[in-house]
Scaffold this motif. Structure first.
Motif, PDB file in Angstrom:
ATOM      1  N   ASP A  77       0.836  -1.210   0.000  1.00 27.39           N
ATOM      2  CA  ASP A  77       0.000   0.000   0.000  1.00 27.39           C
ATOM      3  C   ASP A  77       0.872   1.262   0.000  1.00 27.39           C
ATOM      4  O   ASP A  77       0.569   2.235  -0.689  1.00 27.39           O
ATOM      5  CB  ASP A  77      -0.922   0.005   1.219  1.00 27.39           C
TER       6      ASP A  77
ATOM      7  N   SER B  30      -7.442   7.351  -8.967  1.00 25.99           N
ATOM      8  CA  SER B  30      -8.736   7.651  -9.577  1.00 25.99           C
ATOM      9  C   SER B  30      -8.767   9.078 -10.121  1.00 25.99           C
ATOM     10  O   SER B  30      -7.844   9.865  -9.911  1.00 25.99           O
ATOM     11  CB  SER B  30      -9.842   7.483  -8.537  1.00 25.99           C
TER      12      SER B  30
ATOM     13  N   ARG C  24       2.286   1.770  -3.419  1.00 27.61           N
ATOM     14  CA  ARG C  24       1.286   2.382  -4.303  1.00 27.61           C
ATOM     15  C   ARG C  24       1.250   3.900  -4.123  1.00 27.61           C
ATOM     16  O   ARG C  24       1.207   4.660  -5.088  1.00 27.61           O
ATOM     17  CB  ARG C  24      -0.090   1.778  -4.018  1.00 27.61           C
TER      18      ARG C  24
ATOM     19  N   ARG D  74      -4.275   2.512  -7.405  1.00 33.40           N
ATOM     20  CA  ARG D  74      -5.475   3.168  -6.852  1.00 33.40           C
ATOM     21  C   ARG D  74      -5.487   4.670  -7.164  1.00 33.40           C
ATOM     22  O   ARG D  74      -5.759   5.497  -6.298  1.00 33.40           O
ATOM     23  CB  ARG D  74      -5.573   2.946  -5.338  1.00 33.40           C
TER      24      ARG D  74
ATOM     25  N   PRO E 186      -5.296   1.745 -12.061  1.00 28.91           N
ATOM     26  CA  PRO E 186      -6.055   0.930 -11.100  1.00 28.91           C
ATOM     27  C   PRO E 186      -5.158   0.144 -10.145  1.00 28.91           C
ATOM     28  O   PRO E 186      -5.557  -0.125  -9.008  1.00 28.91           O
ATOM     29  CB  PRO E 186      -6.875  -0.015 -11.995  1.00 28.91           C
TER      30      PRO E 186
END
Length: 522
Positions: free
Chosen positions: A196, A473, A199, A471, A468
């Motif tokens: 995470d 958006s 990312r 993450r 994606p």
């Protein structure tokens, strides 16, 4: 098949997987336009422009070439413009088309070098602030000479590659094992927090790089497609364009880098995420693994591509030939000396640019409608009611607001055409025309970082396979771009209004740039 079944199949095929509400909206546009055109062609023209901007804003629902192309075909069929006028717009902008066709394809063949540089940068620089600044600077420099989409494509490739490597290792596999990095069910529980964080780290770097393409793209005539259109309209070569833009591009670059430092140091707007130590160890091990496998042919290719990249920059700086022809030269040299001889391998390089090239021709069809229906004439007349610095400010803001929701190539093309017409009609001086051209260039390039719609590089990132995975958006991009949007818009406006006239007058006084003389070689 029954007629009702065929009608249903036709509707299903229409615009493919786009949402039903979007399909019905486009169909409503197609029915509404002729009715309005019969009553008032001027209103119909504006309606077409609004509809076209809508297709650009909804690019994630359907690529704008399809619905925008339908609207352009209908406009020509109704007589809002003609195919001759469209061809005229295409012919006078042939350099932009050649830029997209040849330059983007040319850079495809030096991607290995760019991937190598960004990879080393990612694993060798330990300070998060320094690596963020390095990504901003490298993206800005490359975008000033190359194509922003290509620069972002390279960084996306680096991001996907490293994400896939760590995802594989955190799933308990080795470098050579097959693995699907799009699903997380094999990731070891202890590694999920690091994944995470990784990312978040990649989101930071990609947004910094995206902003870097805007910082560099504003500074030269090849930085963005609309820059080339503006330079051609005013008659500037590469060096003069860069010199004239320096009043805005240099303050913007400095303030953009300061913004990077601030958001990283304070962790604002979801920035400041550091690379976990476990991830860095994996990436270093993988780089060592790859380096040990490099052969003499691979190293030679990197050196060859480096020489070609330097030659490209020199040719652009010295304005040896048109940008498109220089791109074609890069294709020939890179394929010849890197051993790419297969037709299909060469053809693959053109796939990235051709959809946008086709969309650009549709832009020119809409521009032809705007010119034939005199849609922007009242707006330009309103802008011209102001004088001096206020006129520059109004035009910068008008371009900036529209570029946030529309495509900046479209906006820049329309406004430079109208301002040039005003100069040719004698309503503004040549010097004011030149400064208005700079205001248009700055307005279309800087505030447009606010949304993915405004920057093609941002839209390309949002629709990539990497978004994606990390993450990223639409609203996340808008939020992370917000500090840059504010700084670039405010500094760009202040530089345009106060610094641009002073710097331009100074350049004239010392002879670095020359007053335009009608009929003389420029």
């Amino acid at each position: 098949m029954k007629p009702s079944g065929m009608a249903l199949a036709l509707y299903t095929n229409f615009l493919g997987q786009s949402p039903n509400w979007y399909k019905l909206t486009i169909i409503a546009f197609m029915f509404l336009n002729p009715l309005v055109f019969i009553q008032n062609p001027y209103v119909a023209g504006w309606l077409l422009v609004i509809e076209f901007i809508f297709t650009l804003a909804m690019a994630l629902k359907c690529y704008p070439l399809l619905p925008g192309g339908l609207l352009a075909i209908q406009a020509i069929a109704m007589g809002m413009t003609s195919t001759e006028k469209v061809m005229h717009e295409v012919s006078i902008n042939i350099e932009v088309i050649l830029l997209l066709v040849f330059m983007v394809a040319g850079i495809h063949f030096v991607k290995d070098l760019l991937l190598f540089v960004f990879t080393k940068l990612l694993i060798r620089v330990r300070s998060k602030t320094m690596i963020s600044l390095a990504f901003v600077l490298m993206s800005a420099f490359l975008s000033a000479f190359l194509d922003a989409l290509t620069v972002i494509a390279v960084i996306i490739g680096v991001g996907v590659g490293f994400y896939a490597i760590y995802h594989k290792i955190s799933s308990g596999k080795t470098f050579v094992d097959p693995h699907d990095h799009t699903v997380d069910h094999e990731v070891v529980e202890l590694s999920r927090a690091d994944l995470d964080a990784f990312r978040g780290f990649l989101r930071n770097l990609l947004m910094h790089a995206g902003v870097g393409t805007a910082l560099g793209g504003v500074s030269t005539m090849v930085g963005e497609p609309q820059n080339l259109i503006i330079a051609a309209a005013v008659g500037w070569d590469f060096a003069e364009f860069a010199l004239r833009m320096s009043a805005i591009s240099i303050p913007i670059l400095i303030c953009g880098m300061l913004t990077t430092v601030v958001v990283e140091k304070f962790g604002w707007f979801d920035f400041g995420v550091r690379l976990p130590v476990a991830v860095q160890d994996v990436l270093i091990a993988y780089d060592n693994y790859q380096t040990s496998r490099m052969q003499a042919a691979d190293i030679t290719k990197l050196w060859t591509q480096g020489v070609i990249a330097v030659l490209l920059i020199l040719c652009l700086s010295l304005h040896i030939a048109s940008v498109g022809l220089i791109g074609l030269m890069v294709i020939i040299l890179a394929t010849t000396f890197c051993g790419v001889t297969d037709e299909h391998a060469i053809g693959h390089a053109f796939k990235e640019a051709l959809p946008f090239t086709a969309l650009l021709v549709v832009f020119f069809a809409v521009v032809a409608v705007i010119i034939d229906q005199h849609l922007f004439t009242p707006v330009i007349h309103w802008v011209l009611t102001f004088d001096g610095q206020l006129q520059l400010a109004v035009l910068f803001m008008a371009n900036g607001v529209l570029s946030m929701v529309s495509d900046n190539v479209f906006v820049g093309t329309v406004y430079i055409s109208e301002v040039k017409a005003a100069w040719e009609a004698g309503r503004i001086s040549r010097e004011q025309f030149e400064m208005l051209a700079i205001a248009i260039n700055a307005g279309t390039n800087l505030p447009s970082v606010a949304t993915p719609n405004g920057q093609a590089a941002f839209l390309f990132l949002l629709t990539s396979a990497l978004a994606p995975l990390i993450r990223l958006s639409y609203m996340k991009m808008v939020w992370m771009a917000l500090p840059y949007t504010i700084v670039l818009a405010v500094v760009g406006l202040l530089s345009t209004v106060f610094l641009l006239p002073e710097v331009t007058h100074y350049f004239y006084s010392v002879g670095w740039i020359h007053h335009y003389v009608p009929g003389a070689a420029h």
